[in-house]
Design a protein around this motif. Structure first.
Motif: not given
Lengths: 243, 486
Positions: A134-140, A152-156, A158-163, A225-231
């Motif tokens: 189980p993996l999440v990514i944070q852009f700090n 760019e972050l939203v776009e990345l 959206r294309r990735g698997k992890e939130p 949880l909804r504040s996550a982009l993508g995933g």
């Protein structure tokens, strides 16, 4: 995950991974501030030099679930500097979930990628596959200049698997969201694997709400949880197979 | 075992249990002696006895002073029985983790307080505080007077107040303080234990990683060494196969030049001679390659014997004389008288010096002189070596130098000229008809004789090639030292 039947305790190990100086320790410090005194233990920092983590930081959080079961969550950071590879491998042992803390600055792009490859290799060295973790990514550090743009972050994401969670860990922004995102995915994975719901009668929704409340959440978990982009959805991402 | 399994990090159960706190014991986190000191100091400060137990019932530290009232009660038969029952009951009280302290009353009116020692929300042991007399107790309680018919009420009234006294709320504060102090000690102990365990585990993991890398390096090294051996073999086989047809080319062209197949006319003579010359040159190159591959693979056959160096150098000079004469170059040979023989293969040593002298002829200006000298190796002024004065005389070395006044060799090139196919100026290969193998063969041949070869500058121009070889052992000096008569 460990379950101590005698003590009715569920122990979950979560690891904050990422390149040097990306804010892993700051995330734990912010969570420590957010947590109510009954739930948090002391933040233990092992061996620091010039404010850099040499071994790891550890923050224990304890929550009482239904049926007198206590959920003990142990949060760890790894030392980000490249030379501490052996320590990172040791800290990853027995991890149930990983939050990858990336530095948003454009100049750190390569370091983020290198640290992620390092995570993948070190999981593999421990006999674990990154796809099953189980993996999440944070852009700090979203508040700094010269960072990857929101678009760019939203776009990345959206294309990735992890939130992906944007954050400013120093001011606590996005820290709780990242943690809840990770706990949600980790718990869903453990639930699918060990059938916690049926065996121990702990319902995940109640547990997550309770944890969020004790960490000072003002809004329902769903909203955090909804504040996550993508995933992709958490349960689908969790593998029911053995790690 | 597959590669991924053998390279896997071994699971560190100790570290895991310690970090997750699943197997933490009170006795592992505290220093026993320091805990005893703290308990004693606590007793001195508050005057109340204290005992600390681990969760498996082990008494880790205590500071206890017998109370006079207890001694007195102990002298009474029923009193002693009641006292023992109270004390053993106090021991069995097990307060739950994170619970408030438990009060355990004594029939004397005194009290015990028992509380759990917790760390990170888990119970690791308990502390038993007391007995003490609550401030509220002002008279001898009935339970004490009723314990034994022989009890003396006046004596009890006299002794009871000598027991340490405390207010109930003060005791709660004291317990709380003790709990916090112990928590800090346990936390620090856990941190120290974790740090040292982490140190150990990290070192072990780094070692494992290095070990694994070493194995890979060793494998790569072994593979390269095998490839090198195969290369030498290949070189040997190819050189041999090349030589066979070449011998025919040289032989038939020689016969043509000699007119055995009829007279050659016009340019024919010149052309066939060129074929023969180039054939010879090619043969030289192949022979050199063959030598080099034999020397590298260690398959060169050496017929070692004693070699008279003076005779050898005269032969070398004679061999090169015709070539030198063409360019009006003189070869002057000087050998110190009484020089011992050299241990070695005469043919190979001859090859060494022919090569060096041939080079000297090639690179010397017309009309110059090449000096070939042989003498004992000049000793350096001093040496750091232990036992030098004993060892040095046993190592008798002979130094042969070939000195020319040619173009010389730049200082930074002096190491590399002994590498195969290396030439200071690669354009000179064509000009001077060299293969670039001569010096590398010289170096390997000298090495095979336990000798050394080095190059230095001649003044004002030119190079000095010095070969140092061990002298053959002199039989007369071994085995039969002269004895003093008597």
């Amino acid at each position: 995950m460990q379950f101590d039947f005698a003590a009715k305790e569920l122990i979950i190990k979560l690891v904050y991974y990422g390149p040097a100086l990306s804010g892993k320790t700051t995330n734990l410090q912010s969570l420590h501030v957010l947590a109510d005194t009954g739930s948090r233990g002391r933040l233990m920092t092992l061996e620091t030099r010039d404010d850099r983590t040499l071994f790891f930081d550890m923050l224990p959080l304890t929550f009482q679930a239904e049926k007198e079961i206590s959920i003990r969550i142990k949060l760890f950071t790894v030392p980000g500097q490249v030379i501490h590879g052996s320590t990172r491998r040791l800290v990853l042992q027995g991890a149930d979930g990983v939050a990858f803390i990336a530095d948003s600055q454009l100049a750190e792009t390569e370091n983020n990628a290198a640290a992620f490859v390092d995570l993948r290799d070190n999981l593999k060295a421990n006999g674990l596959k990154i796809g099953q973790m189980p993996l999440v990514i944070q852009f700090n550090k979203r508040d700094l200049p010269n960072v990857r743009s929101d678009v760019e972050l939203v776009e990345l994401a959206r294309r990735g698997k992890e939130p992906v969670f944007p954050a400013v860990a120093l001011s606590g922004q996005g820290v709780l969201e990242t943690f809840m995102g990770l706990l949600n995915r980790t718990y869903a994975g453990l639930n699918a694997q060990h059938n916690l719901k049926q065996k121990f009668g702990i319902s995940d929704n109640v547990l997550l709400e309770d944890v969020a409340k004790k960490l000072g959440a003002k809004v329902p978990v769903e909203e955090l949880l909804r504040s996550a982009l993508g995933g992709t959805p958490a349960v689908a991402a969790a593998s029911p197979g053995k790690p | 075992m597959s590669e991924s399994e053998s390279s896997r990090v071994p699971h560190d159960d100790n570290l895991q249990a310690l970090t997750l706190g699943t197997d933490v014991r009170l006795q592992d986190l505290v220093d026993h002696e320091a805990l005893r000191d703290m308990v004693r100091s606590f007793h001195t400060l508050f005057g109340i006895s204290l005992r600390v137990f681990s969760s498996d019932g082990l008494l880790l530290a205590e500071s206890v002073v017998g109370q006079e009232i207890c001694h007195y009660v102990g002298t009474l038969e029923n009193g002693l029985r009641a006292c023992m029952a109270t004390v053993s009951k106090a021991r069995t009280i097990e307060p739950a983790a994170r619970s408030k302290e438990v009060t355990h009353p004594c029939f004397t009116g005194a009290q015990y307080r028992v509380f759990s020692i917790d760390y990170d929300g888990k119970k690791l042991g308990k502390a038993v505080l007391g007995p003490f007399l609550p401030a509220e107790v002002t008279s001898v309680p009935d339970t004490l007077l009723a314990v034994d018919p022989k009890i003396d009420g006046a004596r009890a009234l006299e002794l009871l107040p000598r027991m340490p006294r405390a207010k109930t709320e003060a005791i709660s504060l004291i317990c709380d303080h003790l709990r916090r102090t112990l928590d800090l000690i346990l936390w620090s102990g856990h941190k120290a234990l974790l740090t040292s365990q982490m140190h150990l585990s990290s070192v072990r993991e780094s070692y494992r990683e290095l070990q694994q890398k070493n194995e890979k390096l060793q494998e790569a090294f072994d593979r390269l060494r095998e490839l090198d051996r195969l290369k030498s073999n290949f070189l040997g086989v190819v050189s041999h196969e090349l030589r066979t047809p070449l011998t025919s080319i040289i032989g038939y062209s020689e016969m043509l030049v000699e007119g055995i197949a009829g007279p050659l006319v016009g340019d024919q003579q010149k052309f066939v001679q060129t074929i023969n010359d180039k054939g010879q040159q090619l043969l030289q190159l192949i022979m050199s390659l063959l030598d080099l591959s034999k020397l590298e693979s260690g398959t060169m056959n050496m017929k070692k014997g004693t070699v008279a160096i003076g005779q050898l150098l005269s032969d070398v000079a004679a061999t090169l004389a015709p070539k030198a004469r063409k360019r009006s170059i003189e070869i002057e040979c000087t050998v110190e008288p009484g020089l011992p023989d050299v241990q070695g293969d005469p043919d190979r040593l001859r090859q060494v010096f022919v090569n060096l002298a041939d080079n000297a002829v090639k690179f010397s200006p017309e009309g110059s002189t090449i000096y070939v000298t042989a003498g004992p190796k000049s000793l350096d002024d001093s040496s750091d070596e232990e036992g030098f004065s004993l060892l040095e005389p046993s190592r008798r070395m002979i130094e042969v130098s070939v000195i020319d006044s040619g173009i010389g060799i730049p200082e930074d090139e002096r190491e590399r000229i002994f590498d195969a196919f290396y030439q200071v100026d690669s354009s000179s290969t064509r000009e001077h008809e060299g293969t670039g193998l001569g010096l590398s063969i010289v170096k390997r041949l000298v090495d095979a004789h336990d000798g050394t070869v080095r190059v230095s500058a001649n003044h004002p121009t030119g190079a000095i090639f010095s070969v140092v070889l061990p002298a053959a052992a002199q039989r007369s000096q071994l085995g039969s030292p002269a004895r003093r008569p008597g």
